[in-house]
Design an enzyme around this catalytic site. Structure first.
Site, short mmCIF file in Angstrom:
data_model
loop_
_atom_site.label_atom_id
_atom_site.label_comp_id
_atom_site.label_asym_id
_atom_site.label_seq_id
_atom_site.Cartn_x
_atom_site.Cartn_y
_atom_site.Cartn_z
N ILE A 261 0.86 -1.20 0.00
CA ILE A 261 0.00 0.00 0.00
C ILE A 261 0.89 1.24 0.00
O ILE A 261 1.78 1.38 0.86
CB ILE A 261 -0.93 0.00 1.21
CG1 ILE A 261 -1.77 -1.30 1.25
CG2 ILE A 261 -1.85 1.22 1.21
CD1 ILE A 261 -2.62 -1.44 2.48
N GLU B 29 1.64 -3.97 5.81
CA GLU B 29 0.73 -3.53 4.76
C GLU B 29 1.06 -4.20 3.43
O GLU B 29 0.61 -3.74 2.38
CB GLU B 29 0.80 -2.00 4.61
CG GLU B 29 2.08 -1.47 4.00
CD GLU B 29 3.18 -1.23 5.02
OE1 GLU B 29 4.13 -0.52 4.70
OE2 GLU B 29 3.08 -1.77 6.15
#
Length: 424
Positions: A287, A329
């Protein structure tokens, strides 16, 4: 059929106990009846024997009275005194006769010759009739004794027959119990020995085998209940094992596969690709600026974003793909039997869907929306083993971030300065 099912539901031990109890009651009732009728027959025998002895004694009295009267008449005793003495003896004989007649009636003697009223005058006739009566009473006493012996033998035979019947029933029930309980119990134990706790499928297979045994052969109701309980227990274990497997291989926050499961499949798929000369592709997904998002909105909001992206990744993955949370992430998708071009098409579509999906507070991101960067590597073109495949996909991911993020980069497109791709 219903009678057979009901018989199976009865415990063989209970049937043996009931049969034994009934047998004991029959023996008690038979013994009581035997004792009652034996007492009556013995009483009859005793009365007839007593009557026999009394008749013999009465015969002796009558014979003695006749002989005495004849002797007195021959000696020329006064006729008046002789008559008086004869009358006295007649009274005694009549008294004895009346008592004996009552005893014979009480003894229920049948077909006994009628004895005339005794007197000194007819003593010889009375003696002749008494001889016939004595023989008849003796015969009836013997018949009564024979009935007593026969009745005793019949009772003994009845007891022996009852005991043999009970033994036969008990033996048959033990055989029935052995066939419907002990043999199936041994078979059930043999099936349970086949369970391998290291192979989850063996629990399911064992339950299926027990189900076949339950429907194929006759069992007692107890064995059926035990087998069904074990089958249900195996089913519960299998269901719980599946839940544990899901917990063991799933990431708690995102619901995707965890790194352990991802790594196991990656190693297996690479080895399989080596054997069958096929491709395995790997996409590493990160991300963009996720740390800024977490710092600005907190980890709870960040976890919510992870859930949203995980749902998209799972939705866009094929059934054969392994979508996983690699850590933090970062996500990874394993594409078995997939070349670089196909993996690139799937990853590009995934990137566009994520960037177009509304996410809370995404306008505060540097690009005004939440985006991801993706790096792709393919075996055997980009790596010679699973470890190198991860590293090269990760290097492609770093290049995607270096190119401005929100992009997909394949390892083969990198302009590497050092060595061939599989040595990177």
């Amino acid at each position: 059929m219903n009678d057979l099912l009901n018989r199976k539901k009865r415990s063989p031990l209970l049937i043996i106990i009931l049969a034994g109890a009934i047998g004991i009651l029959v023996v008690i009732a038979g013994t009581a009846g035997f004792i009652f009728f034996q007492g009556r027959i013995i009483d009859e025998v005793e009365k007839k024997q007593e009557c026999y002895f009394n008749l013999v004694e009465f015969k002796a009295k009558v014979t003695g009275a006749g002989i005495e009267h004849a002797g007195n008449a021959a000696t020329g005793i006064d006729p008046g005194g002789l008559l008086l003495k004869a009358k006295q003896q007649d009274r005694i004989l009549r008294f004895m006769y009346e008592r004996l007649a009552g005893q014979m009636e009480d003894s229920c003697l049948k077909h006994v010759p009628v004895v005339p009223v005794p007197s000194v005058a007819n003593s010889e006739l009375v003696v002749l009739q008494l001889d016939s009566a004595i023989e008849r009473v003796k015969s009836e006493a013997r018949e009564a004794m024979e009935r007593l012996v026969l009745f005793t033998h019949m009772f003994i035979f009845f007891i022996l027959a009852l005991l043999l019947s009970l033994n036969f029933v008990a033996g048959w029930m033990l055989h029935f119990n052995y066939r419907l309980t002990l043999i199936p119990l041994r078979q059930l134990a043999d099936q349970l020995k086949l369970i391998n706790r290291d192979i989850p499928e063996s629990i399911h297979d064992t339950a299926e085998e027990m189900k076949k045994e339950l429907t194929a052969t006759a069992h007692s109701h107890d064995i059926t209940q035990i087998t069904e309980s074990i089958m249900n227990f195996c089913g519960d274990i299998e269901a719980k094992n599946k839940k544990l497997d899901e917990i063991f291989i799933r990431d708690e926050k995102t619901g995707l596969y965890n790194y352990r499961h991802f790594k196991e499949h990656l190693i297996i798929d690479v080895e399989r690709a080596k054997r069958f000369h096929s491709n395995v592709s790997l996409a590493m997904i990160d991300i963009d600026h996720f740390k800024l998002y977490n710092d600005a909105h907190g980890h709870i909001a960040g976890d919510h974003v992870l859930e949203i992206l995980a749902g998209i990744i799972k939705e866009e993955s094929r059934l054969s793909d392994i979508p996983s949370r690699f850590g933090g992430e970062e996500f990874a998708i394993l594409f078995p039997k997939t070349d670089a071009e196909t993996a690139l098409d799937i990853s590009e579509r995934l990137r566009k869907i994520i960037s177009a999906t509304p996410v809370p507070h995404e306008h505060q991101q540097p690009s005004g929306q939440l985006t991801v960067s993706i790096g792709i590597a393919t075996f055997p073109d980009d790596a010679s083993d699973w470890y190198t495949l991860i590293n090269n996909a990760d290097r492609a991911l770093y290049e995607a971030k270096a190119q401005g993020r929100n992009s997909v980069v394949t390892f083969s497109s990198l302009n590497l300065q050092e060595g061939p791709p599989d040595e990177a």
